[in-house]
Design a protein around this motif. Structure first.
Motif, PDB file in Angstrom:
ATOM      1  N   GLU A  34       0.864  -1.186   0.000  1.00 20.83           N
ATOM      2  CA  GLU A  34       0.000   0.000   0.000  1.00 20.83           C
ATOM      3  C   GLU A  34       0.901   1.236   0.000  1.00 20.83           C
ATOM      4  N   PRO A  35       1.486   1.552  -1.143  1.00 14.77           N
ATOM      5  CA  PRO A  35       2.522   2.585  -1.182  1.00 14.77           C
ATOM      6  C   PRO A  35       1.987   3.990  -0.897  1.00 14.77           C
ATOM      7  N   VAL A  36       2.776   4.716  -0.129  1.00 16.16           N
ATOM      8  CA  VAL A  36       2.592   6.150   0.038  1.00 16.16           C
ATOM      9  C   VAL A  36       3.954   6.767  -0.272  1.00 16.16           C
ATOM     10  N   VAL A  37       4.060   7.394  -1.425  1.00 15.58           N
ATOM     11  CA  VAL A  37       5.352   7.856  -1.932  1.00 15.58           C
ATOM     12  C   VAL A  37       5.438   9.373  -1.828  1.00 15.58           C
ATOM     13  N   LEU A  38       6.493   9.837  -1.180  1.00 17.76           N
ATOM     14  CA  LEU A  38       6.772  11.269  -1.073  1.00 17.76           C
ATOM     15  C   LEU A  38       7.852  11.607  -2.088  1.00 17.76           C
ATOM     16  N   ASP A  39       7.508  12.451  -3.071  1.00 14.40           N
ATOM     17  CA  ASP A  39       8.450  12.819  -4.125  1.00 14.40           C
ATOM     18  C   ASP A  39       8.909  14.254  -3.923  1.00 14.40           C
ATOM     19  N   LEU A  40      10.215  14.416  -3.694  1.00 17.02           N
ATOM     20  CA  LEU A  40      10.805  15.721  -3.399  1.00 17.02           C
ATOM     21  C   LEU A  40      11.231  16.421  -4.682  1.00 17.02           C
ATOM     22  N   GLY A  41      10.823  17.679  -4.843  1.00 18.50           N
ATOM     23  CA  GLY A  41      11.155  18.409  -6.062  1.00 18.50           C
ATOM     24  C   GLY A  41      10.548  17.744  -7.275  1.00 18.50           C
ATOM     25  N   CYS A  42       9.250  17.504  -7.213  1.00 19.26           N
ATOM     26  CA  CYS A  42       8.580  16.625  -8.182  1.00 19.26           C
ATOM     27  C   CYS A  42       8.512  17.179  -9.595  1.00 19.26           C
ATOM     28  N   GLY A  43       8.650  18.490  -9.780  1.00 19.44           N
ATOM     29  CA  GLY A  43       8.511  19.055 -11.113  1.00 19.44           C
ATOM     30  C   GLY A  43       7.138  18.767 -11.685  1.00 19.44           C
ATOM     31  N   THR A  44       7.107  18.285 -12.922  1.00 16.16           N
ATOM     32  CA  THR A  44       5.821  17.966 -13.556  1.00 16.16           C
ATOM     33  C   THR A  44       5.388  16.529 -13.318  1.00 16.16           C
ATOM     34  N   GLY A  45       6.142  15.771 -12.507  1.00 15.90           N
ATOM     35  CA  GLY A  45       5.732  14.408 -12.173  1.00 15.90           C
ATOM     36  C   GLY A  45       6.457  13.318 -12.931  1.00 15.90           C
ATOM     37  N   SER A  46       7.694  13.567 -13.352  1.00 14.56           N
ATOM     38  CA  SER A  46       8.425  12.546 -14.098  1.00 14.56           C
ATOM     39  C   SER A  46       8.648  11.283 -13.271  1.00 14.56           C
TER      40      SER A  46
END
Length: 262
Positions: A34-46
């Motif tokens: 059950e992933p909860v992913v924190l993306d730092l400096g996500c930009g446009t979502g690459s």
């Protein structure tokens, strides 16, 4: 080059091709069922677009950037499964870590000072996957007499302050791996170079212009001429821009998807 939506869109295919497949898969597995992913400096979502196909349906995303327009684009993919946080990455104590199972970043560590990496490593109790950090290696075929001098000047420029202090630049991969190892993580590294051929002439042209501008700022007097020559040759040039990926997993974590704590 900057971090405009146009530049990020132009580089995304090269980014996706360059990511190390093994570390990408390990990161996806470590995110848990059950992933909860924190993306730092996500930009446009690459990172979302690269990682999401490897995650279970219903994976949730917490997207962090200081550009509201880029955040809106990043959130469009996950839709209701995304929360956005428009904030400064300098404020690590404000990151929404509660319940997170994986922290990610792409093309970020080389912009950060070592103090920031130390603080991040001290706060994380879950796996960390950082892709596409510049490693200081560049090469072109055919070559040019100024390639080495421009690369050296560009690398000096990359060590400058990007807003939080002197950046790690080309030392980011090795240094970040050492920091996370010292902080109690098992760290795996892999190369993830861009290999750009004539079919990516537009990306090459924008890239070499940015390299030339930065190298000139760092004192390379022939950088502008080098950039002009390189721009004229993109239809017959292959270049390799070195990057590295790391995957860091806490040694104290015994199961997939261990949750973070604030």
């Amino acid at each position: 080059m900057g971090f405009t939506a146009d530049w990020l869109a132009l580089r995304e295919p090269a980014d996706h091709a360059a990511r190390d497949a093994g570390l990408l898969q390990r990161a996806a597995q470590a995110a848990g069922p059950e992933p909860v992913v924190l993306d730092l400096g996500c930009g446009t979502g690459s990172t979302v677009r690269a990682l999401a196909p490897h995650l279970p349906d219903g994976a949730r995303w917490r997207l962090v950037d200081n550009d509201a327009d880029l955040l809106d684009q990043a959130a469009a993919g996950p839709g209701d499964h995304a929360q956005v946080y428009c904030c400064d990455l300098a404020e690590l104590d404000k990151l929404p870590l509660d319940g997170v199972t994986l922290v990610t970043a792409s093309a970020l560590l080389d912009l950060m000072p070592v103090s920031w990496v130390y603080m991040l490593a001290s706060r994380l109790t879950v796996p960390f996957y950082a892709a596409l950090s510049y490693d200081g290696q560049m090469g072109w075929t055919p070559d040019d007499p100024q390639d080495a001098a421009v690369t050296q000047a560009f690398n000096r420029h990359q060590l400058g302050d990007k807003g939080l202090g002197p950046a790690l630049g080309p030392r980011s991969v090795e240094t970040s791996a050492q920091v996370f190892t010292q902080a109690g993580f098992d760290v795996a590294q892999a190369d993830s170079p861009w290999v750009l051929g004539p079919d990516q002439a537009r990306l090459q042209a924008m890239l070499t212009q940015g390299i030339a501008d930065a190298a000139a700022e760092a004192g390379a007097t022939d950088a502008a001429d080098w950039g002009a020559r390189r721009a004229a040759m993109t239809a017959a040039t292959t270049c390799r821009i070195g990057h590295g990926d790391i995957f860091a997993r806490p040694r104290r974590s015994e199961t997939e998807g261990t949750h973070a704590h604030d």
